[in-house]
Design a protein around this motif. Structure first.
Motif, PDB file in Angstrom:
ATOM      1  N   UNK A   1       0.853  -1.196   0.000  1.00  0.00           N
ATOM      2  CA  UNK A   1       0.000   0.000   0.000  1.00  0.00           C
ATOM      3  C   UNK A   1       0.891   1.249   0.000  1.00  0.00           C
ATOM      4  N   UNK A   2       0.510   2.262  -0.786  1.00  0.00           N
ATOM      5  CA  UNK A   2       1.348   3.441  -0.998  1.00  0.00           C
ATOM      6  C   UNK A   2       0.806   4.689  -0.308  1.00  0.00           C
ATOM      7  N   UNK A   3      -0.072   4.490   0.656  1.00  0.00           N
ATOM      8  CA  UNK A   3      -0.714   5.634   1.300  1.00  0.00           C
ATOM      9  C   UNK A   3       0.295   6.599   1.911  1.00  0.00           C
ATOM     10  N   UNK A   4       1.258   6.094   2.676  1.00  0.00           N
ATOM     11  CA  UNK A   4       2.184   6.970   3.390  1.00  0.00           C
ATOM     12  C   UNK A   4       2.967   7.855   2.420  1.00  0.00           C
ATOM     13  N   UNK A   5       3.470   7.261   1.342  1.00  0.00           N
ATOM     14  CA  UNK A   5       4.245   8.024   0.356  1.00  0.00           C
ATOM     15  C   UNK A   5       3.367   9.037  -0.370  1.00  0.00           C
ATOM     16  N   UNK A   6       2.181   8.587  -0.790  1.00  0.00           N
ATOM     17  CA  UNK A   6       1.274   9.470  -1.521  1.00  0.00           C
ATOM     18  C   UNK A   6       0.816  10.644  -0.655  1.00  0.00           C
ATOM     19  N   UNK A   7       0.516  10.359   0.595  1.00  0.00           N
ATOM     20  CA  UNK A   7       0.027  11.406   1.484  1.00  0.00           C
ATOM     21  C   UNK A   7       1.076  12.506   1.662  1.00  0.00           C
ATOM     22  N   UNK A   8       2.311  12.111   1.892  1.00  0.00           N
ATOM     23  CA  UNK A   8       3.378  13.098   2.070  1.00  0.00           C
ATOM     24  C   UNK A   8       3.590  13.906   0.797  1.00  0.00           C
ATOM     25  N   UNK A   9       3.557  13.218  -0.363  1.00  0.00           N
ATOM     26  CA  UNK A   9       3.749  13.907  -1.644  1.00  0.00           C
ATOM     27  C   UNK A   9       2.625  14.899  -1.919  1.00  0.00           C
TER      28      UNK A   9
END
Length: 259
Positions: A1-9
C-alpha cells in the motif's frame, strides 16, 4: 500500500504543513506524522476526507505511486459540461472566440449570458453529433496558419481521448487558450506535450489537471491562401514518426536536467 508516500507527496505539493492537514482531517498532528511514516493507518472517514481534499480516488491514494507515475485519475477526467448556444430553430451554433475575447472566455465559458454575447455562425459538412467552437489564433507558432485564422474545433469530452500528433485548441488554467500539436503522456506522467509547427518555438509540458477544455481541430477559416508548396508537402507519417522520436528524446533530456 502506498498511502504513506502518496500522502506526504500530496501534502507537500500543496504546501500544507502537517499541522494544517491535521486540522482539516480533525486529528492530532502526530497522527499525520504516523500516517506518513507508515506507523499508523487512518480510519475510513479520514481516508475519505483525504481523497476529497486532494481530488484523488481512494484506489489512487492507496495503491498508485502518484509521485513516480503521475496522476492516474486525470486520464479519465471529463473536462466539463458545456454551455452552448442555439439558434431560433433550436439548432446548435458554432460560437466564435476572437483573440480579444480569449481572456474573457477563461472566466465566462460557463456563463450562458457571456456565451450568448459572442458571435455565432453555422458551417455545412460538419458532423451533427458533435459540439463545435471556433477560436482565432494569434502569433506564428503554427505556420503556415497565420495570425487571425479561425480554428474550428470539435469538443473532446475526456482527456484520454486526445490523440498524439493531432492539433488541438486547449483552454488551460496556466497558459490561457493555445493551439498546438499535442502528444498525450497522461498515462505515463499526467502531462501533455505541446509542440508548435514552427520549429522556432520550443515544445513544453502542461499538466492534465490544468486543462479546462479540449477542442480537436476540424477545420480552419482564413483570408490568407496557403502557398502551393504547403499544400503539396503535407506532414507525412515519416515526418510524424520522426517528430515523436525527437519529442521522446527531448522529454528524457528534460527529466535528466531536472534531476
Amino acid at each position: 500500500m502506498l498511502l504513506s508516500k502518496n500522502l506526504k507527496h500530496l501534502r507537500t505539493s500543496q504546501n500544507l504543513t502537517q499541522a494544517e492537514l491535521s486540522e482539516k482531517l480533525g486529528v492530532q498532528r502526530t497522527m499525520i506524522s504516523a500516517y506518513e511514516d507508515g506507523r499508523s493507518e487512518p480510519k475510513l472517514t479520514a481516508l475519505t476526507v483525504m481523497a476529497e481534499l486532494f481530488n484523488v480516488s481512494m484506489d489512487e491514494l492507496l495503491y498508485h505511486d502518484i509521485e513516480e507515475k503521475g496522476r492516474k485519475a486525470v486520464q479519465n477526467k471529463a473536462t466539463k459540461i458545456l454551455t452552448i448556444a442555439v439558434d431560433a430553430d433550436d439548432r446548435e451554433s458554432i460560437t466564435m472566440v476572437g483573440q480579444k475575447a480569449s481572456a474573457g472566455y477563461l472566466n465566462g465559458f460557463a456563463d450562458p449570458e457571456y456565451m450568448e454575447s459572442l458571435p455565432q455562425f453555422r458551417l455545412p459538412n460538419l458532423a451533427s453529433n458533435q459540439t463545435y467552437r471556433a477560436f482565432e489564433i494569434a502569433g506564428d507558432s503554427m505556420l503556415p496558419l497565420v495570425p487571425g485564422t479561425l480554428i474550428v474545433g470539435g469538443y473532446v469530452e475526456q482527456l484520454k481521448d486526445i490523440k498524439s500528433g493531432k492539433t488541438y485548441i486547449l483552454v488551460t488554467a496556466t497558459e490561457g487558450v493555445v493551439y498546438k500539436r499535442v502528444f498525450n503522456y497522461l498515462a505515463e506522467n499526467g502531462k501533455l506535450f505541446l509542440v508548435s509547427d514552427n520549429e522556432h518555438y520550443k515544445p513544453y509540458e502542461i499538466k492534465g489537471e490544468d486543462i479546462m477544455e479540449v477542442w480537436e481541430a476540424k477545420a480552419f477559416i482564413s483570408t490568407d491562401f496557403p502557398n502551393p508548396k504547403d499544400r503539396n508537402n503535407p506532414m507525412t507519417i515519416e515526418d510524424l514518426s520522426k517528430m515523436i522520436l525527437d519529442l521522446k528524446s527531448e522529454i528524457i533530456k528534460m527529466k535528466v536536467d531536472k534531476q
